[in-house]
Design a protein around this motif. Structure first.
Motif, PDB file in Angstrom:
ATOM      1  N   HIS A 199      20.164   7.976   9.172  1.00 51.69           N
ATOM      2  CA  HIS A 199      20.752   7.860  10.503  1.00 51.69           C
ATOM      3  C   HIS A 199      19.742   8.265  11.575  1.00 51.69           C
ATOM      4  CE1 HIS A 199      23.193   9.174  14.009  1.00 51.69           C
ATOM      5  NE2 HIS A 199      23.972   8.156  13.655  1.00 51.69           N
ATOM      6  N   ASP A 200      18.899   9.247  11.256  1.00 50.65           N
ATOM      7  CA  ASP A 200      17.877   9.689  12.202  1.00 50.65           C
ATOM      8  C   ASP A 200      16.613   8.821  12.129  1.00 50.65           C
ATOM      9  OD1 ASP A 200      19.568  11.777  12.908  1.00 50.65           O
ATOM     10  OD2 ASP A 200      18.695  13.152  11.431  1.00 50.65           O
ATOM     11  N   GLN A 201      16.358   8.243  10.949  1.00 49.15           N
ATOM     12  CA  GLN A 201      15.156   7.408  10.767  1.00 49.15           C
ATOM     13  C   GLN A 201      15.527   6.106  10.062  1.00 49.15           C
ATOM     14  OE1 GLN A 201      12.450  10.620   9.092  1.00 49.15           O
ATOM     15  NE2 GLN A 201      11.020   9.342  10.226  1.00 49.15           N
ATOM     16  N   PRO A 202      16.115   5.179  10.796  1.00 45.18           N
ATOM     17  CA  PRO A 202      16.572   3.930  10.175  1.00 45.18           C
ATOM     18  C   PRO A 202      15.436   3.039   9.685  1.00 45.18           C
ATOM     19  CG  PRO A 202      16.793   3.818  12.563  1.00 45.18           C
ATOM     20  CD  PRO A 202      16.419   5.231  12.234  1.00 45.18           C
ATOM     21  N   ASN A 203      14.192   3.324  10.057  1.00 39.73           N
ATOM     22  CA  ASN A 203      13.085   2.445   9.661  1.00 39.73           C
ATOM     23  C   ASN A 203      12.792   2.498   8.167  1.00 39.73           C
ATOM     24  OD1 ASN A 203      12.177   5.158  10.177  1.00 39.73           O
ATOM     25  ND2 ASN A 203      10.064   4.429  10.020  1.00 39.73           N
ATOM     26  N   VAL A 204      13.277   3.542   7.474  1.00 38.13           N
ATOM     27  CA  VAL A 204      13.025   3.604   6.033  1.00 38.13           C
ATOM     28  C   VAL A 204      14.069   2.836   5.233  1.00 38.13           C
ATOM     29  CG1 VAL A 204      11.866   5.837   6.244  1.00 38.13           C
ATOM     30  CG2 VAL A 204      14.302   5.768   5.698  1.00 38.13           C
ATOM     31  N   ASN A 205      15.142   2.430   5.875  1.00 37.57           N
ATOM     32  CA  ASN A 205      16.199   1.657   5.211  1.00 37.57           C
ATOM     33  C   ASN A 205      16.021   0.186   5.588  1.00 37.57           C
ATOM     34  OD1 ASN A 205      18.700   1.477   3.650  1.00 37.57           O
ATOM     35  ND2 ASN A 205      19.701   1.015   5.600  1.00 37.57           N
ATOM     36  N   ALA A 206      15.002  -0.422   4.993  1.00 36.04           N
ATOM     37  CA  ALA A 206      14.610  -1.757   5.448  1.00 36.04           C
ATOM     38  C   ALA A 206      13.950  -2.542   4.330  1.00 36.04           C
ATOM     39  CB  ALA A 206      13.646  -1.636   6.635  1.00 36.04           C
ATOM     40  N   GLY A 263       2.714   8.168   7.652  1.00 37.13           N
ATOM     41  CA  GLY A 263       2.798   9.398   6.891  1.00 37.13           C
ATOM     42  C   GLY A 263       3.658  10.451   7.558  1.00 37.13           C
ATOM     43  N   TRP A 264       3.568  10.546   8.880  1.00 40.96           N
ATOM     44  CA  TRP A 264       4.375  11.528   9.620  1.00 40.96           C
ATOM     45  C   TRP A 264       5.858  11.228   9.453  1.00 40.96           C
ATOM     46  CZ3 TRP A 264       3.838  16.076  12.087  1.00 40.96           C
ATOM     47  CH2 TRP A 264       4.884  16.485  12.920  1.00 40.96           C
ATOM     48  N   ASP A 265       6.224   9.953   9.602  1.00 35.55           N
ATOM     49  CA  ASP A 265       7.630   9.582   9.469  1.00 35.55           C
ATOM     50  C   ASP A 265       8.132   9.836   8.047  1.00 35.55           C
ATOM     51  OD1 ASP A 265       7.785   8.776  12.105  1.00 35.55           O
ATOM     52  OD2 ASP A 265       7.212   6.705  11.658  1.00 35.55           O
ATOM     53  N   ALA A 266       7.292   9.590   7.061  1.00 33.01           N
ATOM     54  CA  ALA A 266       7.672   9.856   5.671  1.00 33.01           C
ATOM     55  C   ALA A 266       7.957  11.338   5.472  1.00 33.01           C
ATOM     56  CB  ALA A 266       6.568   9.391   4.726  1.00 33.01           C
ATOM     57  N   ALA A 267       7.081  12.186   6.028  1.00 31.31           N
ATOM     58  CA  ALA A 267       7.267  13.633   5.899  1.00 31.31           C
ATOM     59  C   ALA A 267       8.526  14.101   6.611  1.00 31.31           C
ATOM     60  CB  ALA A 267       6.039  14.360   6.450  1.00 31.31           C
ATOM     61  N   VAL A 268       8.786  13.589   7.822  1.00 33.12           N
ATOM     62  CA  VAL A 268       9.992  13.973   8.569  1.00 33.12           C
ATOM     63  C   VAL A 268      11.247  13.587   7.791  1.00 33.12           C
ATOM     64  CG1 VAL A 268      11.338  13.508  10.652  1.00 33.12           C
ATOM     65  CG2 VAL A 268       8.866  13.905  10.812  1.00 33.12           C
ATOM     66  N   PHE A 269      11.236  12.412   7.185  1.00 27.83           N
ATOM     67  CA  PHE A 269      12.381  11.931   6.412  1.00 27.83           C
ATOM     68  C   PHE A 269      12.660  12.859   5.230  1.00 27.83           C
ATOM     69  CE2 PHE A 269      13.932   9.113   2.910  1.00 27.83           C
ATOM     70  CZ  PHE A 269      15.178   8.831   3.443  1.00 27.83           C
ATOM     71  N   ILE A 270      11.646  13.203   4.464  1.00 28.46           N
ATOM     72  CA  ILE A 270      11.833  14.059   3.301  1.00 28.46           C
ATOM     73  C   ILE A 270      12.190  15.484   3.720  1.00 28.46           C
ATOM     74  CG2 ILE A 270      10.717  15.038   1.264  1.00 28.46           C
ATOM     75  CD1 ILE A 270      11.495  12.081   1.036  1.00 28.46           C
ATOM     76  N   PRO A 318       0.846  -1.200   0.000  1.00 27.41           N
ATOM     77  CA  PRO A 318       0.000   0.000   0.000  1.00 27.41           C
ATOM     78  C   PRO A 318       0.879   1.247   0.000  1.00 27.41           C
ATOM     79  CG  PRO A 318       0.047  -0.969   2.195  1.00 27.41           C
ATOM     80  CD  PRO A 318       0.849  -1.881   1.313  1.00 27.41           C
ATOM     81  N   HIS A 319       0.948   1.900  -1.168  1.00 30.72           N
ATOM     82  CA  HIS A 319       1.843   3.046  -1.336  1.00 30.72           C
ATOM     83  C   HIS A 319       1.248   4.316  -0.736  1.00 30.72           C
ATOM     84  CE1 HIS A 319       3.799   0.378  -4.141  1.00 30.72           C
ATOM     85  NE2 HIS A 319       4.661   1.307  -4.529  1.00 30.72           N
ATOM     86  N   ILE A 320       2.116   5.128  -0.142  1.00 30.44           N
ATOM     87  CA  ILE A 320       1.795   6.518   0.178  1.00 30.44           C
ATOM     88  C   ILE A 320       2.877   7.365  -0.480  1.00 30.44           C
ATOM     89  CG2 ILE A 320       2.970   6.287   2.411  1.00 30.44           C
ATOM     90  CD1 ILE A 320       1.307   8.633   3.412  1.00 30.44           C
TER      91      ILE A 320
END
Length: 445
Positions: free
Chosen positions: A285-292, A421-428, A239-241
């Motif tokens: 480094h701040d949000q390692p959950n996107v590198n998975a 969605g919040w984590d995606a926005a913080v990452f970008i 499910p893409h966001i």
């Protein structure tokens, strides 16, 4: 005479089958030792199969797009020698490979040269020729054909040799309008001459504003099939966001131009990608959950410490994703050099399986054609992809006036099962800050 059977070789560790993507020969061709016969593909790696002997191709055991098991016979070659000739296999319409006899011709291979290659001739017909019969509304007789009426049914594809098609194209003639007098309505040079003899006005009239009712069937094979399967898997299971953010890259472009101007000759030219890779490393480094990678069948997220960046690259065969491994351990120039090396290998078709697998997050860019906004498809089983759009000069309000700034959108997609969605926005937003203030990319910590 002898016969040599070529079986699909072991094309890689753990690979049990491969897809046939190209034939370089056909039945009846004479080949030399080491001549390329076919190409097979597995896991986006293409392997070419050479001939081990001189001889004549007498059987092909698969069609393009077929998946063939390792060890299955795919080609039979008749070779010269004193071994007993073996009969050609009787094949059904499915072209199913049949096991070869255990005894193989062991004689000396023949030598093929321009002087010894036999010339194929048409079979001699000893029976009396058939009486003239009507063809496409005309009557054949006396070596001349009179053609009239509609040349062929609607939707029927004209049959003609490449030479006839080239002449027709140069003359601006639509072959669908040309009646054919050959077998099965094949269009000959004489048929084309007859059509052109009607006069340029009639010939042009047949092609001007004519309805195009042709339908071409294109079999999806090779890399295109791999891409189709990968995209279908990603869109059906993830499910893409998609999150889009505008970034001012004016300062970044100025820095990039300055660094390229002062670079050493052995250093690779810097594009936007190395800066983006370094910014992503710091943001991860701040949000390692996107590198998975997400194993959704087992319900396990594999979160990686190393940042292995896939770079979506367009090649003549289709989309490939070579991988820059351990981007966290590479500086700006090293990232640029590795991107260039992998892109060239992918385009040349020499990239290894290891270089085309193992990414943990992907960058996709269409360069100057990147558009304003895209909706990138995640490279399954990753959980994030960052999409680069084109840079455009836009007027930006600075509080007192509009000033010209180089602006670019990042269009990025995330697996909403893993990334909120919040984590995606913080990452970008973290990437945005780094790219808009590029000096921060070089600050440690």
């Amino acid at each position: 005479m002898g016969e040599h059977v070529i079986k699909l070789p072991d094309v890689g560790e753990g690979v049990a089958e491969a897809e046939l993507v190209e034939w370089h020969v056909k039945i009846g061709d004479l080949v030399r030792e080491d001549a390329l016969l076919a190409a097979v593909m597995t896991d986006k790696a293409t392997v070419e199969i050479p001939s081990p002997v001189d001889g004549e191709i007498i059987w092909l055991g698969a069609e393009i797009g077929d998946v063939v098991a390792v060890g299955s016979p795919i080609i039979r070659i008749r070779t010269g020698g004193e071994a007993d000739a073996q009969p050609e296999p009787q094949l059904d319409t499915a072209r199913t490979p049949t096991p070869s006899p255990s005894s193989q011709g062991g004689g000396k291979p023949i030598s093929i040269s321009a002087e010894t290659v036999p010339v194929k001739t048409e079979p001699q017909v000893t029976s009396a020729p058939p009486s003239p019969s009507p063809l496409w509304g005309g009557v054949r007789g006396g070596g001349k054909t009179t053609l009239s009426g509609a040349p062929r049914a609607e939707g029927e594809k004209p049959i003609a040799s490449p030479a006839v098609r080239l002449r027709a194209r140069d003359a601006g003639v639509d072959l669908r309008q040309v009646p054919g007098s050959g077998p099965a309505g094949r269009i000959t040079h004489d048929d084309l001459d007859t059509f052109l003899a009607r006069g340029p006005q009639q010939a042009r009239a047949a092609t001007e504003l004519a309805r195009n009712i042709t339908v071409e069937e294109i079999k999806i094979v090779g890399l295109r099939r791999r891409i189709a399967e990968k995209m279908a898997l990603a869109k059906s299971r993830i499910p893409h966001i998609t999150y889009v953010e505008e970034i001012d890259v004016t300062a970044l472009e100025e820095l990039r131009a300055a660094l390229n101007k002062s670079k050493r000759p052995e250093q690779a030219k810097l594009t936007l990608l190395p800066f983006l890779m370094r910014a992503m490393v710091k943001a991860i480094h701040d949000q390692p959950n996107v590198n998975a990678l997400f194993d959704d069948e087992a319900g396990i997220i594999h979160q990686y410490g190393g940042v292995h960046v896939g770079i979506a690259a367009q090649t003549p065969g289709g989309l490939m994703v070579p991988v820059v491994r351990h981007a966290e351990a590479r500086d700006l120039w090293d990232c640029a050099a590795e991107v260039n090396r992998l892109a060239e290998a992918a385009k040349a078709g020499t990239a290894s399986r290891e270089e085309l697998s193992g990414s943990t997050i992907t960058i996709t860019s269409l360069g100057a054609m990147g558009g304003v906004v895209t909706t990138p498809v995640i490279n399954h089983p990753e959980v994030a992809i960052v999409g680069v759009n084109k840079i455009m000069m836009r007027p930006v309000w600075d509080g007192s006036q509009f000033i010209p700034r180089k602006m670019m959108n990042l269009s990025s997609s995330f697996d909403h099962r893993v990334v909120d969605g919040w984590d995606a926005a913080v990452f970008i937003q973290r990437i945005k800050t780094l790219l808009e203030t590029p000096a921060m990319i070089f600050v440690e910590g």
